[in-house]
Design a protein around this motif. Structure first.
Motif, mmCIF file in Angstrom:
data_model
loop_
_atom_site.group_PDB
_atom_site.id
_atom_site.type_symbol
_atom_site.label_atom_id
_atom_site.label_comp_id
_atom_site.label_asym_id
_atom_site.label_seq_id
_atom_site.Cartn_x
_atom_site.Cartn_y
_atom_site.Cartn_z
ATOM 1 N N PRO A 169 7.516 19.617 23.479
ATOM 2 C CA PRO A 169 8.808 18.915 23.526
ATOM 3 C C PRO A 169 9.268 18.346 22.193
ATOM 4 N N ASN A 170 8.365 18.218 21.217
ATOM 5 C CA ASN A 170 8.756 17.686 19.911
ATOM 6 C C ASN A 170 9.391 18.741 19.012
ATOM 7 N N ARG A 171 9.249 20.002 19.393
ATOM 8 C CA ARG A 171 9.827 21.066 18.581
ATOM 9 C C ARG A 171 11.334 21.086 18.744
ATOM 10 N N HIS A 172 12.032 21.411 17.683
ATOM 11 C CA HIS A 172 13.496 21.406 17.708
ATOM 12 C C HIS A 172 14.042 22.468 18.651
ATOM 13 N N ILE A 173 15.216 22.160 19.193
ATOM 14 C CA ILE A 173 15.950 23.098 20.037
ATOM 15 C C ILE A 173 17.375 23.186 19.521
ATOM 16 N N GLU A 174 17.944 24.373 19.538
ATOM 17 C CA GLU A 174 19.346 24.523 19.179
ATOM 18 C C GLU A 174 20.210 23.834 20.239
ATOM 19 N N LEU A 175 21.186 23.070 19.802
ATOM 20 C CA LEU A 175 22.010 22.315 20.736
ATOM 21 C C LEU A 175 23.094 23.164 21.383
ATOM 22 N N SER A 176 23.262 24.389 20.947
ATOM 23 C CA SER A 176 24.231 25.296 21.552
ATOM 24 C C SER A 176 23.742 26.726 21.406
ATOM 25 N N LEU A 177 23.913 27.501 22.460
ATOM 26 C CA LEU A 177 23.558 28.919 22.397
ATOM 27 C C LEU A 177 24.560 29.721 21.580
ATOM 28 N N HIS A 178 25.787 29.218 21.482
ATOM 29 C CA HIS A 178 26.876 30.022 20.924
ATOM 30 C C HIS A 178 27.515 29.428 19.678
ATOM 31 N N ARG A 227 23.798 23.362 30.142
ATOM 32 C CA ARG A 227 23.659 24.142 28.908
ATOM 33 C C ARG A 227 22.292 23.934 28.271
ATOM 34 N N ALA A 228 21.773 22.713 28.381
ATOM 35 C CA ALA A 228 20.456 22.438 27.803
ATOM 36 C C ALA A 228 19.382 23.272 28.490
ATOM 37 N N ILE A 229 19.426 23.360 29.810
ATOM 38 C CA ILE A 229 18.432 24.144 30.546
ATOM 39 C C ILE A 229 18.551 25.623 30.187
ATOM 40 N N LEU A 230 19.793 26.125 30.062
ATOM 41 C CA LEU A 230 19.976 27.517 29.661
ATOM 42 C C LEU A 230 19.388 27.769 28.278
ATOM 43 N N THR A 231 19.639 26.858 27.348
ATOM 44 C CA THR A 231 19.129 27.027 25.988
ATOM 45 C C THR A 231 17.607 27.002 25.974
ATOM 46 N N LEU A 232 17.023 26.049 26.697
ATOM 47 C CA LEU A 232 15.564 25.966 26.761
ATOM 48 C C LEU A 232 14.968 27.222 27.384
ATOM 49 N N ASP A 279 26.373 27.943 16.147
ATOM 50 C CA ASP A 279 25.295 27.635 15.205
ATOM 51 C C ASP A 279 25.558 26.356 14.422
ATOM 52 N N GLY A 280 26.832 25.981 14.296
ATOM 53 C CA GLY A 280 27.165 24.809 13.493
ATOM 54 C C GLY A 280 26.784 23.491 14.125
ATOM 55 N N VAL A 281 26.439 23.495 15.406
ATOM 56 C CA VAL A 281 26.082 22.245 16.093
ATOM 57 C C VAL A 281 24.740 21.723 15.604
ATOM 58 N N GLY A 282 23.831 22.627 15.245
ATOM 59 C CA GLY A 282 22.538 22.195 14.730
ATOM 60 C C GLY A 282 21.492 22.072 15.812
ATOM 61 N N SER A 283 20.407 21.376 15.486
ATOM 62 C CA SER A 283 19.279 21.257 16.405
ATOM 63 C C SER A 283 18.708 19.847 16.356
ATOM 64 N N GLU A 284 17.928 19.527 17.377
ATOM 65 C CA GLU A 284 17.221 18.250 17.466
ATOM 66 C C GLU A 284 15.924 18.492 18.230
ATOM 67 N N PRO A 285 14.956 17.594 18.107
ATOM 68 C CA PRO A 285 13.762 17.723 18.949
ATOM 69 C C PRO A 285 14.162 17.776 20.423
ATOM 70 N N ALA A 286 13.505 18.640 21.198
ATOM 71 C CA ALA A 286 13.897 18.845 22.592
ATOM 72 C C ALA A 286 13.821 17.561 23.405
ATOM 73 N N ASP A 287 12.795 16.719 23.146
ATOM 74 C CA ASP A 287 12.681 15.497 23.934
ATOM 75 C C ASP A 287 13.808 14.521 23.614
ATOM 76 N N VAL A 288 14.204 14.447 22.358
ATOM 77 C CA VAL A 288 15.335 13.589 21.982
ATOM 78 C C VAL A 288 16.608 14.076 22.661
ATOM 79 N N PHE A 289 16.806 15.383 22.650
ATOM 80 C CA PHE A 289 18.000 15.974 23.250
ATOM 81 C C PHE A 289 18.060 15.660 24.738
ATOM 82 N N LEU A 290 16.977 15.907 25.470
ATOM 83 C CA LEU A 290 16.998 15.720 26.921
ATOM 84 C C LEU A 290 17.109 14.254 27.334
#
Length: 295
Positions: A250-259, A41-46, A261-272
């Protein structure tokens, strides 16, 4: 008779930690199947957010990787019967022989499920190497190029949460494969490998052990299943770094879910680097993550 087990059971219990410490590295660790799905899911979102330099609109992001992850996580149930090839009919006359055959079917089913999951994880890993290090200086086969990449980027790759200890777990489960252990020690010395390049080399040697037919069906123990899952988990963490190194900002935030919105976001490097743990272990880099104790 109703089957009393699932072929995928060893995927959930290959890590057996009873230390009871609240900051143990296993606390909050996602089941392997959930980890695989989270990476997919992370790769799809990215890709959806066009965070890869080579991203082409309309194409699947990192195709070989997501296909392998999707298939690795998809396995629900499986039954294998190694007695099919046997002409021994003692089970028709002896209950003990029938029970032995049932035990053989259970181990074979669990091993086949583990092997399928591992093979698709390996497929995803090789595809990740091909996409991540393309046009770079590394030479040789894909696994060798991966090892070279991890050697040159050891500090950054080690930032993937728990990679050192998950490497040690995988190495522990491979300890009885003397050829693999000996070759790993020789490679570490010859190529001056530190972790995580040693993890990439262990994965390469273990895959060769499997594909060359050196791993027979288990007879007495589920441990062969557990080492397949242990190495598969390690592969997922290596993939996480291979994906991370190709990100735009990689420091820019990414949404943690495509579907959702309530999950929120985090920096992409932290997420991965942390997606194999439940959110509460790493959201906003909580102190519990920074001070996690490794055995």
């Amino acid at each position: 008779m109703k089957q009393s087990y699932k072929a995928t059971d060893p995927a959930a219990n290959y890590v057996d930690c009873t230390c009871g410490k609240s900051d143990c590295w296993t606390v909050g660790l996602l089941p392997l199947r959930d980890h695989t799905a989270a990476l997919y899911r992370a790769i799809l979102t990215l890709g959806f957010e066009e965070r890869f330099a080579e991203y082409d609109r309309g194409d699947d992001p990192w195709p070989g990787v997501i296909y392998g992850l999707e298939l690795s996580a998809s396995l629900e149930a499986l039954t294998a019967d190694p007695t099919y090839v046997s002409e021994d009919l003692s089970w028709t006359m002896c209950s003990a022989a029938w029970e032995t055959d049932e035990e053989s079917r259970e181990l074979a089913s669990k091993y086949a499920a583990a092997l399928i999951s591992f093979n698709f994880a390996w497929m995803a890993y090789e595809a990740a190497i091909e996409l991540s290090v393309k046009d770079e200086k590394y030479g040789g086969t894909l696994p060798v190029r991966g090892r070279q990449c991890f050697k040159s980027e050891a500090i950054e790759a080690t930032k993937v949460a728990s990679l050192p200890v998950i490497y040690r777990v995988a190495k522990h489960y491979c300890r009885d494969l003397l050829a693999v252990s000996d070759e790993l020690d020789a490679s570490i010395t010859k190529y001056e490998l530190s972790m995580p390049a040693a993890a990439a080399e262990l994965a390469r040697l273990f895959r060769n052990h499997i594909v060359h037919g050196r791993d027979p069906l288990p007879v007495y123990s589920e441990e062969p299943c557990r080492r397949l899952y242990a190495v598969a988990r390690m592969l997922l963490l290596l993939i996480q770094h291979l994906v991370l190194r190709r990100l735009i900002d990689p420091n820019r935030h990414i949404e943690l879910s495509l579907h959702n919105d309530g999950v929120g976001s985090e920096p992409a490097d932290v997420f991965l680097r942390n997606l194999h743990y439940r959110d509460e272990r790493w959201r906003s880099l909580t102190p519990s993550v920074q001070s996690r104790r490794f055995p």
